[in-house]
Design an enzyme around this catalytic site. Structure first.
Site, PDB file in Angstrom:
ATOM      1  N   GLU A  42       0.657  -1.351   0.442  1.00  0.00           N
ATOM      2  CA  GLU A  42       0.176   0.029   0.357  1.00  0.00           C
ATOM      3  C   GLU A  42       0.882   1.182  -0.704  1.00  0.00           C
ATOM      4  O   GLU A  42       1.838   1.031   0.598  1.00  0.00           O
ATOM      5  CB  GLU A  42      -0.900  -0.406   1.658  1.00  0.00           C
ATOM      6  CG  GLU A  42      -1.949   0.943   1.578  1.00  0.00           C
ATOM      7  CD  GLU A  42      -2.691   0.849   2.635  1.00  0.00           C
ATOM      8  OE1 GLU A  42      -3.344   2.065   3.035  1.00  0.00           O
ATOM      9  OE2 GLU A  42      -2.502   0.273   3.681  1.00  0.00           O
ATOM     10  N   LYS A 110      -9.182   2.625  -2.794  1.00  0.00           N
ATOM     11  CA  LYS A 110      -9.776   2.119  -1.237  1.00  0.00           C
ATOM     12  C   LYS A 110     -10.832   3.414  -0.478  1.00  0.00           C
ATOM     13  O   LYS A 110     -11.200   3.793  -0.600  1.00  0.00           O
ATOM     14  CB  LYS A 110      -8.444   2.434   0.251  1.00  0.00           C
ATOM     15  CG  LYS A 110      -8.598   1.968   1.614  1.00  0.00           C
ATOM     16  CD  LYS A 110      -7.130   1.880   2.188  1.00  0.00           C
ATOM     17  CE  LYS A 110      -7.397   1.596   3.242  1.00  0.00           C
ATOM     18  NZ  LYS A 110      -6.036   1.949   4.417  1.00  0.00           N
ATOM     19  N   CYS A 144      -5.392  -3.060   2.313  1.00  0.00           N
ATOM     20  CA  CYS A 144      -5.662  -3.264   3.713  1.00  0.00           C
ATOM     21  C   CYS A 144      -6.485  -3.585   4.619  1.00  0.00           C
ATOM     22  O   CYS A 144      -7.303  -4.455   4.977  1.00  0.00           O
ATOM     23  CB  CYS A 144      -4.632  -1.939   4.579  1.00  0.00           C
ATOM     24  SG  CYS A 144      -3.753  -1.542   6.340  1.00  0.00           S
TER      25      CYS A 144
END
Length: 259
Positions: A42, A110, A144
């Protein structure tokens, strides 16, 4: 079946060129090892802990950073997934890009930002599915914290992916240890898919990372795992056929649809 390489990477905060050079070295090694795909963490292009510099370094999906990744991919014959800060007008997203040579890049943004740090820098995207095909496999992307919400993984599993690629920036500590040692394998098992969860190495000015990257299989086993936070490249085979017995014996998605 596909051989993949995953880079538990020590990013240099704020130094895009140094981080691209690390990815290029890994891509060269991945190609030599017979991998068709390289996964990096990430925000590895800017460094996760770069703070406000991330905003200044954010680029569009057709910016120089993505073009550099495409060139690395093309030169080495290896597709790449890597995290970067994506600018879209006034907004900045915590994004991951899939590049395969000079083909059109595929971007995932995300949806679940973690903590005040991320919320101060990024705009969340609505939950979405980004699926690419490579080497005969369907691959989804999350970033994540997204993987910690079972709905996100299940949505991609229902879409028919063989594996989910998850660049992450998991911090050191008890929660991080639990996520790496238990949650990733559970997500793989309950959806009968592979999950590649690839973290940062070491520490930066703001965060110490857990490392502990792992690639979990449909039966909940680990086909590759790090048990430290050192920078390293590891290879794994993604072969759904090897786990056909587990997939047939634990038909969660089929039985979910018949409920």
């Amino acid at each position: 079946m596909m051989r993949i390489a995953a880079l538990q990477m020590q990013s240099v905060t704020g130094d895009v060129q140094a981080n691209l050079a690390s990815i290029e070295r890994a891509a060269i090694e991945a190609a030599r090892g017979g991998a068709g795909l390289l996964i990096a963490p990430e925000l590895c292009i800017t460094g996760y802990g770069a703070g406000d510099a991330i905003t200044a370094l954010a680029e569009t999906a057709n910016g120089d950073q993505i073009k550099a990744l495409q060139a690395i991919s093309s030169a080495n014959g290896v597709a790449i997934v890597a995290g970067f800060a994506e600018r879209d007008g006034a907004d900045v997203y915590n994004s991951a890009v899939f590049v395969n040579g000079h083909a059109e890049p595929v971007i995932y943004r995300k949806s679940h930002l973690y903590g005040d740090y991320e919320r101060s820098l990024f705009k969340p995207e609505r939950p979405s599915s980004r699926v690419v095909e490579l080497g005969g496999l369907k691959l989804g992307m999350l970033i994540c914290y997204d993987v910690e919400f079972p709905e996100n993984v299940r949505r991609l599993a229902i879409a028919g992916v063989d594996a989910i690629l998850v660049p992450t920036a998991l911090p050191a500590g008890p929660s991080g240890t639990f996520i790496a040692n238990h949650m990733i394998q559970t997500r793989a098992f309950e959806n009968q898919i592979f999950i590649a969860y690839i973290n940062h190495a070491g520490a930066d000015e703001r965060f110490t990372f857990a490392g502990n990257s792992r690639i979990a299989a449909p039966d909940g086993s680990l086909v590759a795992a790090w048990n430290d936070n050192l920078e390293r490249l590891i290879f794994a085979e993604i072969d759904p056929g090897t786990f056909a017995t587990s997939i047939a014996g634990n038909p969660y998605l089929k039985d979910l649809g018949s409920a």
